[in-house]
Design a protein around this motif. Structure first.
Motif, PDB file in Angstrom:
ATOM      1  N   ASP A   1       0.828  -1.206   0.000  1.00  0.00           N
ATOM      2  CA  ASP A   1       0.000   0.000   0.000  1.00  0.00           C
ATOM      3  C   ASP A   1       0.862   1.255   0.000  1.00  0.00           C
ATOM      4  O   ASP A   1       0.598   2.212  -0.741  1.00  0.00           O
ATOM      5  CB  ASP A   1      -0.937   0.009   1.229  1.00  0.00           C
ATOM      6  CG  ASP A   1      -2.153  -0.896   1.001  1.00  0.00           C
ATOM      7  OD1 ASP A   1      -2.332  -1.300  -0.193  1.00  0.00           O
ATOM      8  OD2 ASP A   1      -2.883  -1.203   1.959  1.00  0.00           O
TER       9      ASP A   1
ATOM     10  N   GLN B   1       0.962   4.133  -2.829  1.00  0.00           N
ATOM     11  CA  GLN B   1       0.702   5.546  -2.525  1.00  0.00           C
ATOM     12  C   GLN B   1       1.812   6.448  -3.064  1.00  0.00           C
ATOM     13  O   GLN B   1       1.570   7.550  -3.540  1.00  0.00           O
ATOM     14  CB  GLN B   1       0.604   5.757  -1.008  1.00  0.00           C
ATOM     15  CG  GLN B   1      -0.790   5.476  -0.457  1.00  0.00           C
ATOM     16  CD  GLN B   1      -0.757   5.284   1.059  1.00  0.00           C
ATOM     17  OE1 GLN B   1       0.150   5.792   1.745  1.00  0.00           O
ATOM     18  NE2 GLN B   1      -1.717   4.550   1.581  1.00  0.00           N
ATOM     19  N   ASN B   2       3.051   5.935  -2.983  1.00  0.00           N
ATOM     20  CA  ASN B   2       4.203   6.777  -3.351  1.00  0.00           C
ATOM     21  C   ASN B   2       4.579   6.713  -4.824  1.00  0.00           C
ATOM     22  O   ASN B   2       5.415   7.505  -5.274  1.00  0.00           O
ATOM     23  CB  ASN B   2       5.422   6.396  -2.510  1.00  0.00           C
ATOM     24  CG  ASN B   2       5.217   6.777  -1.052  1.00  0.00           C
ATOM     25  OD1 ASN B   2       4.459   7.714  -0.769  1.00  0.00           O
ATOM     26  ND2 ASN B   2       5.829   6.044  -0.139  1.00  0.00           N
TER      27      ASN B   2
ATOM     28  N   SER C   1      -3.387   0.940  -8.357  1.00  0.00           N
ATOM     29  CA  SER C   1      -2.862   2.309  -8.418  1.00  0.00           C
ATOM     30  C   SER C   1      -4.004   3.280  -8.727  1.00  0.00           C
ATOM     31  O   SER C   1      -5.037   2.889  -9.265  1.00  0.00           O
ATOM     32  CB  SER C   1      -1.786   2.427  -9.493  1.00  0.00           C
ATOM     33  OG  SER C   1      -2.261   1.858 -10.698  1.00  0.00           O
ATOM     34  N   GLN C   2      -3.760   4.565  -8.400  1.00  0.00           N
ATOM     35  CA  GLN C   2      -4.860   5.527  -8.376  1.00  0.00           C
ATOM     36  C   GLN C   2      -5.176   6.125  -9.754  1.00  0.00           C
ATOM     37  O   GLN C   2      -5.978   7.024  -9.835  1.00  0.00           O
ATOM     38  CB  GLN C   2      -4.529   6.646  -7.376  1.00  0.00           C
ATOM     39  CG  GLN C   2      -4.603   6.191  -5.916  1.00  0.00           C
ATOM     40  CD  GLN C   2      -5.919   5.497  -5.574  1.00  0.00           C
ATOM     41  OE1 GLN C   2      -6.994   6.089  -5.703  1.00  0.00           O
ATOM     42  NE2 GLN C   2      -5.879   4.228  -5.163  1.00  0.00           N
TER      43      GLN C   2
END
Ligand SMILES: Nc1ncnc2c1ncn2[C@@H]1O[C@H](COP(=O)(O)OP(=O)(O)OP(=O)(O)O)[C@@H](O)[C@H]1O
Ligand SMILES: [Mg+2]
Length: 474
Positions: free
Chosen positions: A70, A74-75, A96-97
């Motif tokens: 996670d 995020q990074n 992934s976002q």
């Protein structure tokens, strides 16, 4: 001509199209291979990044793989052509976002396949957004068994999009170039072939009776040269045609005169036997004249053919003696032989006799009893053979010198003779057929006609040929 034009353009476009298609195809191949390589590079890059992260001191604090993954998700923001997702305990966990070109974490079979990976793996998979290069990296914490994986997806077709656009642009430019080349070729071939088309149209319009048309010559290129050659050929044809027409006119005219005479006398002929005998004699005389004209015309017509001459060995002394012997009974003249060359040449003896007899008959016609007629032959210092007939008559006037050798040409100075004016034309034909010529060698009083022939001495080979021919005859 249109078909030639279409053929030229067809060939040219064919070659050009082949070139364009080859270039586009090769470009596509190269760019496509580059896209694959780029997908690989991206994948390796992401995998290395993750490995570096997993090996870092901040990662050492995690005891559950979910938390580690996670944090990484995020990074790390994926590019447009990338997507990451994680698998935990065989189930898709987080992704992934970004919004990826296609979702593969929802593909249960694909996820199941990757969930079993305990070693890093790479491969290709198909998606709704085209081919995808994937990598799966298992995560192991300490000595725990592997229960989580990071999946990196590189959408190759998205990566390749600018290359596809470039190839498409290349293809479009190629097609436009082809169209422009076709147009240019159409115009150029039209201009180049126009004179040839004109050539053909003119040739079509030229009929046998009208050879006056000519082609307009523009410029100085090959086509203009062709047109010029064509025009020169027409000039020659026209001259030949006019000459032939005149010849036929003259022949018709010459033959009409005796026919008219014969007809007039036959129509007026009475029952008186003396009258009849006179008319018959006159008719026979006129018919003989017609016969001579027709014979002469046939000789002239034949003189254009290659088999006009029948070459054999001719001894010049014998030839002259023979002609004098034939001539002597014709008229009461002083016959003389000036000189004779003791030479044997290859020539047609009968034709030469015929030519000399024409000259003799002219000489007799232009002389009176007591005049002298001399014949002779000589091989001159440059090796030419000369044969002549000379008389002591009135000679030929200056204005007639050249003209008298033409067909149907008679001298102006004299009383009308029986002749049709073909004699000297025949002599000239015979001389030319031998590769020589005839000329009037005298001026003023007395006429001297000379036949000038190239000297072809009889060789031993000719003698041998003759002997063999005689042997075969026997
Ligand atoms: N020996 C000559 N002396 C003077 N004039 C001549 C002599 N030979 C020829 N000519 C002139 O040349 C003309 C042409 O001669 P050519 O032999 O061609 O015709 P022709 O004798 O008139 O007729 P044909 O030979 O057909 O019977 C003659 O009409 C004559 O005027
Ligand atoms: Mg004559």
């Amino acid at each position: 001509m249109v078909s030639a034009r279409v053929r030229i353009i067809g060939w040219m476009l064919g070659v050009l199209a082949l070139a364009v298609v080859t270039v586009v195809f090769l470009t596509w191949q190269v760019l496509s291979a580059r896209s694959d390589a780029a997908a690989d590079t991206e994948l390796t890059h992401e995998a290395n990044k993750f490995r570096a992260f997993a090996g870092s001191s901040s990662a050492a604090a995690f005891d559950r793989p979910e938390a580690l993954l996670d944090l990484w998700l995020q990074n790390n923001l994926p590019d447009n052509s990338e997507a990451f997702f994680t698998i935990v305990d065989g189930q898709p966990y987080h992704r992934s976002q970004n919004s990826p070109p296609a979702r593969l974490d929802t593909d249960a079979a694909f996820v199941r396949r990757l969930a079993g990976a305990t070693d890093p793996q790479y491969g290709w998979v198909d998606s709704t957004a085209g081919k995808v290069r994937y990598g799966v990296i298992p995560v192991r914490i300490g000595t725990q068994p592997v229960r989580a994986q990071l999946v990196v997806l590189e959408f190759r077709d998205v990566l390749a999009q600018p290359l596809v656009a470039a190839t498409r642009a290349l293809a479009i430019i190629g097609a436009i170039t082809l169209a422009m080349a076709a147009g240019a070729c159409w115009l150029v071939t039209g201009r180049v072939l126009a004179p040839i088309r004109q050539l053909r149209t003119t040739a079509d319009q030229i009929s046998e009776s009208d050879l006056r048309r000519r082609i307009d010559v523009v410029g100085n290129d090959d086509v203009a040269q062709l047109a010029r050659t064509f025009n020169t050929m027409l000039d020659r044809l026209e001259v030949a045609f006019v000459a032939q027409r005149e010849f036929v006119d003259n022949a018709g005219h010459e033959l009409r005169t005796p026919i008219t005479v014969i007809r007039g006398h036959l129509e007026l002929m009475g029952d008186d036997p003396r009258d009849r005998a006179e008319t018959t004699a006159l008719v026979i005389d006129e018919l003989a004249r017609m016969n001579r004209i027709v014979d002469d015309l046939l000789v002239l017509a034949k003189s254009e053919r290659p088999d006009f001459l029948e070459p054999e060995e001719v001894n010049l002394t014998e030839l002259v003696m023979e002609v004098v012997a034939k001539a002597r009974p014709l008229a009461d003249r002083t016959w003389r032989i000036d000189e004779t060359a003791d030479a044997t040449i290859i020539a047609d003896g009968q034709r030469l006799t015929q030519a000399l007899m024409q000259l003799v008959s002219n000489a007799v016609r232009h002389t009176v009893t007591g005049d002298r007629i001399a014949l002779g032959s000589r091989v001159d210092h440059v090796g030419r053979v000369l044969l002549w007939v000379a008389d002591t008559g009135p000679g030929v006037s200056d204005e007639d010198r050249e003209r008298i050798f033409e067909r149907f040409a008679r001298g102006n100075d004299q009383v009308r003779t029986e002749g049709a004016g073909l004699g000297l034309a025949i002599v000239r034909s015979i001389a030319r057929a031998h590769g020589g010529d005839v000329r009037l060698a005298s001026g003023g009083r007395g006429a001297r006609f000379e036949l000038e022939l190239p000297h072809r001495p009889a060789t031993d080979d000719d003698l041998a040929d003759e002997l063999i021919a005689e042997e075969v005859d026997r």
